[in-house]
Design an enzyme around this catalytic site. Structure first.
Site, PDB file in Angstrom:
ATOM      1  CE  LYS A  36      -0.052  -4.539   3.152  1.00  0.00           C
ATOM      2  NZ  LYS A  36      -0.501  -5.883   2.684  1.00  0.00           N
ATOM      3  CE1 TYR A  88      -3.263  -2.490   5.940  1.00  0.00           C
ATOM      4  CE2 TYR A  88      -3.175  -0.143   5.399  1.00  0.00           C
ATOM      5  CZ  TYR A  88      -3.257  -1.468   4.996  1.00  0.00           C
ATOM      6  OH  TYR A  88      -3.325  -1.773   3.655  1.00  0.00           O
ATOM      7  CB  THR A 124      -0.911  -0.004   1.251  1.00  0.00           C
ATOM      8  OG1 THR A 124      -1.431   1.299   1.455  1.00  0.00           O
ATOM      9  CG2 THR A 124      -0.144  -0.376   2.515  1.00  0.00           C
ATOM     10  CG  ASP A 125      -1.166   4.963  -0.964  1.00  0.00           C
ATOM     11  OD1 ASP A 125      -1.668   4.368   0.006  1.00  0.00           O
ATOM     12  OD2 ASP A 125      -1.797   5.807  -1.639  1.00  0.00           O
ATOM     13  CD  GLU A 126      -3.344   3.538   4.243  1.00  0.00           C
ATOM     14  OE1 GLU A 126      -3.274   3.554   5.479  1.00  0.00           O
ATOM     15  OE2 GLU A 126      -4.402   3.293   3.624  1.00  0.00           O
TER      16      GLU A 126
HETATM   17  P1  NAD Z   1      -9.856  -7.123   2.799  1.00  0.00           P
HETATM   18  O1  NAD Z   1      -9.798  -6.796   4.261  1.00  0.00           O
HETATM   19  O2  NAD Z   1     -11.111  -6.866   2.045  1.00  0.00           O
HETATM   20  O3  NAD Z   1      -9.501  -8.665   2.583  1.00  0.00           O
HETATM   21  C1  NAD Z   1      -8.475  -9.312   3.274  1.00  0.00           C
HETATM   22  C2  NAD Z   1      -8.655 -10.810   3.084  1.00  0.00           C
HETATM   23  O4  NAD Z   1      -7.562 -11.469   3.762  1.00  0.00           O
HETATM   24  C3  NAD Z   1      -9.941 -11.356   3.698  1.00  0.00           C
HETATM   25  O5  NAD Z   1     -10.550 -12.266   2.801  1.00  0.00           O
HETATM   26  C4  NAD Z   1      -9.468 -12.072   4.950  1.00  0.00           C
HETATM   27  O6  NAD Z   1     -10.291 -13.178   5.314  1.00  0.00           O
HETATM   28  C5  NAD Z   1      -8.090 -12.546   4.509  1.00  0.00           C
HETATM   29  N1  NAD Z   1      -7.182 -12.793   5.647  1.00  0.00           N
HETATM   30  C6  NAD Z   1      -6.961 -12.003   6.732  1.00  0.00           C
HETATM   31  N2  NAD Z   1      -6.064 -12.599   7.549  1.00  0.00           N
HETATM   32  C7  NAD Z   1      -5.712 -13.771   6.952  1.00  0.00           C
HETATM   33  C8  NAD Z   1      -4.820 -14.808   7.294  1.00  0.00           C
HETATM   34  N3  NAD Z   1      -4.109 -14.770   8.454  1.00  0.00           N
HETATM   35  N4  NAD Z   1      -4.689 -15.851   6.454  1.00  0.00           N
HETATM   36  C9  NAD Z   1      -5.398 -15.917   5.305  1.00  0.00           C
HETATM   37  N5  NAD Z   1      -6.278 -14.966   4.937  1.00  0.00           N
HETATM   38  C10 NAD Z   1      -6.426 -13.912   5.757  1.00  0.00           C
HETATM   39  O7  NAD Z   1      -8.624  -6.343   2.169  1.00  0.00           O
HETATM   40  P2  NAD Z   1      -8.459  -5.719   0.712  1.00  0.00           P
HETATM   41  O8  NAD Z   1      -8.958  -4.329   0.726  1.00  0.00           O
HETATM   42  O9  NAD Z   1      -8.963  -6.697  -0.296  1.00  0.00           O
HETATM   43  O10 NAD Z   1      -6.878  -5.640   0.613  1.00  0.00           O
HETATM   44  C11 NAD Z   1      -6.118  -6.718   0.062  1.00  0.00           C
HETATM   45  C12 NAD Z   1      -4.647  -6.361   0.150  1.00  0.00           C
HETATM   46  O11 NAD Z   1      -4.413  -5.136  -0.557  1.00  0.00           O
HETATM   47  C13 NAD Z   1      -4.150  -6.109   1.570  1.00  0.00           C
HETATM   48  O12 NAD Z   1      -2.867  -6.666   1.701  1.00  0.00           O
HETATM   49  C14 NAD Z   1      -4.098  -4.607   1.691  1.00  0.00           C
HETATM   50  O13 NAD Z   1      -3.083  -4.210   2.600  1.00  0.00           O
HETATM   51  C15 NAD Z   1      -3.750  -4.209   0.273  1.00  0.00           C
HETATM   52  N6  NAD Z   1      -4.215  -2.884  -0.151  1.00  0.00           N
HETATM   53  C16 NAD Z   1      -5.535  -2.535  -0.029  1.00  0.00           C
HETATM   54  C17 NAD Z   1      -5.959  -1.288  -0.490  1.00  0.00           C
HETATM   55  C18 NAD Z   1      -7.400  -0.875  -0.403  1.00  0.00           C
HETATM   56  O14 NAD Z   1      -7.722   0.281  -0.736  1.00  0.00           O
HETATM   57  N7  NAD Z   1      -8.327  -1.728  -0.019  1.00  0.00           N
HETATM   58  C19 NAD Z   1      -5.039  -0.391  -1.042  1.00  0.00           C
HETATM   59  C20 NAD Z   1      -3.700  -0.785  -1.151  1.00  0.00           C
HETATM   60  C21 NAD Z   1      -3.311  -2.042  -0.707  1.00  0.00           C
HETATM   61  P1  TYD Z   2     -10.377   4.410   4.656  1.00  0.00           P
HETATM   62  O1  TYD Z   2     -11.387   3.970   3.668  1.00  0.00           O
HETATM   63  O2  TYD Z   2     -10.416   3.836   6.030  1.00  0.00           O
HETATM   64  O3  TYD Z   2      -8.951   4.171   3.960  1.00  0.00           O
HETATM   65  P2  TYD Z   2      -7.468   4.618   4.466  1.00  0.00           P
HETATM   66  O4  TYD Z   2      -7.549   5.102   5.854  1.00  0.00           O
HETATM   67  O5  TYD Z   2      -6.738   3.331   4.377  1.00  0.00           O
HETATM   68  O6  TYD Z   2      -7.030   5.660   3.488  1.00  0.00           O
HETATM   69  O7  TYD Z   2     -10.448   5.997   4.796  1.00  0.00           O
HETATM   70  C1  TYD Z   2     -10.273   6.827   3.667  1.00  0.00           C
HETATM   71  C2  TYD Z   2     -10.358   8.271   4.138  1.00  0.00           C
HETATM   72  O8  TYD Z   2     -11.670   8.518   4.659  1.00  0.00           O
HETATM   73  C3  TYD Z   2      -9.400   8.606   5.277  1.00  0.00           C
HETATM   74  O9  TYD Z   2      -8.914   9.930   5.131  1.00  0.00           O
HETATM   75  C4  TYD Z   2     -10.260   8.515   6.519  1.00  0.00           C
HETATM   76  C5  TYD Z   2     -11.621   8.961   6.018  1.00  0.00           C
HETATM   77  N1  TYD Z   2     -12.774   8.347   6.723  1.00  0.00           N
HETATM   78  C6  TYD Z   2     -13.800   9.181   7.218  1.00  0.00           C
HETATM   79  O10 TYD Z   2     -13.781  10.420   7.089  1.00  0.00           O
HETATM   80  N2  TYD Z   2     -14.826   8.582   7.884  1.00  0.00           N
HETATM   81  C7  TYD Z   2     -14.893   7.232   8.079  1.00  0.00           C
HETATM   82  O11 TYD Z   2     -15.860   6.747   8.712  1.00  0.00           O
HETATM   83  C8  TYD Z   2     -13.839   6.400   7.543  1.00  0.00           C
HETATM   84  C9  TYD Z   2     -13.867   4.909   7.720  1.00  0.00           C
HETATM   85  C10 TYD Z   2     -12.811   7.024   6.865  1.00  0.00           C
END
Ligand code: NAD
Ligand code: TYD
Length: 340
Positions: free
Chosen positions: A153, A149, A124-126
Site C-alpha cells: 500500500k 500488505y 491505510t494508516d498501516e
Molecule cells: P476487501 O478485501 O473487503 O475488498 C477488496 C475488493 O477488491 C474485493 O471486492 C476484491 O474482489 C477486489 N479486488 C481485489 N483484487 C482486485 C483486482 N486485481 N481487480 C479488481 N478488484 C480486485 O477490502 P476492504 O476492507 O473493503 O478495503 C478496501 C480498500 O480500503 C483497500 O484498498 C484497503 O487497503 C483499504 N483500507 C481498508 C481498511 C479496513 O479496515 N478494511 C482500512 C484502511 C484502508
Molecule cells: P485485522 O482485523 O487483521 O486488521 P489489521 O491487522 O489490518 O489491523 O487485525 C486487527 C487486530 O486484531 C490486529 O492487532 C491483529 C489482531 N487479530 C487477532 O488478535 N486475532 C485474529 O485472529 C486476527 C485476524 C487479528
C-alpha cells in the site's frame, strides 16, 4: 457525476457505492471488481437493479480492460481494489504486489491517458508503521510499513504522489484507520470474533492481546471519502481516523458482553509475525479542511454491527463454509486446545 469504483464488491467499496447512490441522486456508478475470495456481489444485491449502477467483472491489472472502460468519460475514479488482509500477505505476498502495486499503476496510467479529473487512492494508516504508547501519525509522518500488505500500500501511495508530481495527475491519497461495520469479510478481527462468538467458537487473540487499533465505522469512512471526492485538493493526503483506540482484548470482551457469552471463549494464540503494536491517527487536517469528524461512537457502532451479523447468518455462514474454511484451518488449526 459519473464514477468508476474499483474493488466495489468488497467491504468498504460496497458500503461506499450504497452511500453514493443514496446521497447523490444524479450519480452514475460503474463497479469494476475481480471478485476475488473477498469480493461478493451479495454485498450489493439491494442496488443491482438500480439503473444508475453497473457491474463489470475484471481486474485492475488488466490494462486493456481499464483503458477501454475509461473511454466512457468518468468524472472520477475511486480505487478500493486491493488484497487487504495482513495475515494473508505474511503467508504469500505475491498477489499483494500484483494488485496493490501493479494494479494501482495501471489505474494511474489510464487516468493520466484519459485525463480523468479526479482519482482517489484509498489507502491505510498501516503505511506509517507502528507507534509506541504515545503520539499519533500525521500526514507528514514517514512511511515505515512493516507487513507485506502495508509495504504494497505504501508503494501505491508513492506511485500516486509520483504521478501527481510528474504528470500533474489530480490524485488524492486517503489513509484510513481500521474499519468495522456490515459486510466485512469474517477474516478481519471484529467480524471474526463476532461470528465465532455467535456459534460458541473460541476467539483467537494474538499474543498478549494488548495491540491497539483506532476503530472507525465504515459509514463514517464513506462520508469522509464522499467529501474528499467532491472538495478534496489534488496532490493532498488525508488521514481518516476514528479517534477511538481500543486494545484487542477489550474489543473481544466487549463483543462477548454484547452477546452474553463468557470471557473463557477468548483463546490466546501465537502472535502474528512483525505485529504492529499500535496505530493512531491525527485527523486535524481533514477536520480543518473539510469539516469532517467521525460521528458513530464505537460502543454504538459495534453493538449495531453485532446485530447485523446476528441478522445475516446466511451471508457469513456461506463464506465460512466455503473456500475460507481452508484458510481458517491452516491459519488457526484446532483452537479447542488454545490457552484461555
Ligand atoms: P476487501 O478485501 O473487503 O475488498 C477488496 C475488493 O477488491 C474485493 O471486492 C476484491 O474482489 C477486489 N479486488 C481485489 N483484487 C482486485 C483486482 N486485481 N481487480 C479488481 N478488484 C480486485 O477490502 P476492504 O476492507 O473493503 O478495503 C478496501 C480498500 O480500503 C483497500 O484498498 C484497503 O487497503 C483499504 N483500507 C481498508 C481498511 C479496513 O479496515 N478494511 C482500512 C484502511 C484502508
Ligand atoms: P485485522 O482485523 O487483521 O486488521 P489489521 O491487522 O489490518 O489491523 O487485525 C486487527 C487486530 O486484531 C490486529 O492487532 C491483529 C489482531 N487479530 C487477532 O488478535 N486475532 C485474529 O485472529 C486476527 C485476524 C487479528
Amino acid at each position: 457525476m459519473r464514477i468508476l469504483v474499483t474493488g466495489g464488491a468488497g467491504f468498504i467499496g460496497s458500503n461506499f457505492i450504497r452511500h453514493l447512490l443514496a446521497t447523490e441522486p444524479s450519480c452514475r456508478v460503474v463497479n469494476l471488481d475481480k471478485l476475488t475470495y473477498a469480493g461478493n456481489l451479495e454485498n450489493l444485491a439491494d442496488v443491482e437493479r438500480d439503473p444508475r449502477y453497473r457491474f463489470v467483472k475484471g481486474s485492475i491489472c488488466d490494462a486493456t480492460l481499464v483503458d477501454e472502460l475509461l473511454k466512457e468519460e468518468f468524472d472520477a475514479l475511486m480505487n478500493f481494489a486491493a488484497e487487504s488482509h495482513v495475515d494473508r500477505s505474511i503467508q504469500d505476498a505475491r498477489a499483494f504486489v500484483e494488485t496493490n502495486v501493479l494494479g494501482t499503476q495501471v489505474i494511474l496510467e489510464a487516468c493520466r491517458r484519459h485525463r480523468i479529473p479526479r482519482m482517489v487512492q484509498v489507502s491505510t494508516d498501516e503505511v506509517y508503521g507502528s507507534l509506541g504508547p504515545s503520539g499519533r501519525f500525521t500526514e507528514e509522518s514517514p512511511l515505515r510499513p512493516n507487513s507485506p500488505y502495508a509495504a504494497s500500500k505504501a508503494a501505491a501511495d508513492l506511485l500516486a504522489a509520483a504521478y501527481f508530481r510528474t504528470y500533474g495527475l489530480p490524485v488524492i491519497v486517503t489513509r484510513s484507520s481500521n474499519n468495522y461495520g456490515p459486510h466485512q469479510f469474517p477474516e478481519k478481527v471484529i467480524p471474526l470474533f463476532i461470528t465465532n462468538a455467535l456459534v460458541g467458537e473460541p476467539l483467537p487473540l494474538y499474543g498478549d492481546g494488548l495491540y491497539v487499533r483506532d476503530w472507525l465505522h465504515v459509514q463514517d469512512h464513506c462520508e469522509a471519502l464522499a467529501l474528499i471526492l467532491k472538495n478534496g485538493v489534488s496532490g493532498e493526503i488525508y488521514n481518516i481516523g476514528g479517534n477511538c483506540e481500543w486494545a484487542n482484548i477489550d474489543v473481544a470482551r466487549f463483543i462477548l458482553r454484547i452477546l452474553g457469552k463468557p470471557d473463557a471463549l477468548i483463546a490466546h494464540v501465537k502472535d502474528r509475525l512483525g505485529h504492529d503494536r499500535r496505530y493512531a491517527l491525527d485527523t486535524s487536517k481533514l477536520e480543518q479542511a473539510l469539516g469532517w469528524s467521525p460521528r458513530i461512537p464505537f460502543e454504538t457502532g459495534l453493538t449495531k454491527t453485532v446485530g447485523w451479523y446476528r441478522g445475516h447468518m446466511t451471508w457469513w455462514t456461506r463464506i465460512k463454509e466455503g473456500a475460507y474454511r481452508e484458510y481458517y484451518q491452516q491459519t488457526y488449526g484446532d483452537l479447542s486446545h488454545a490457552s484461555q
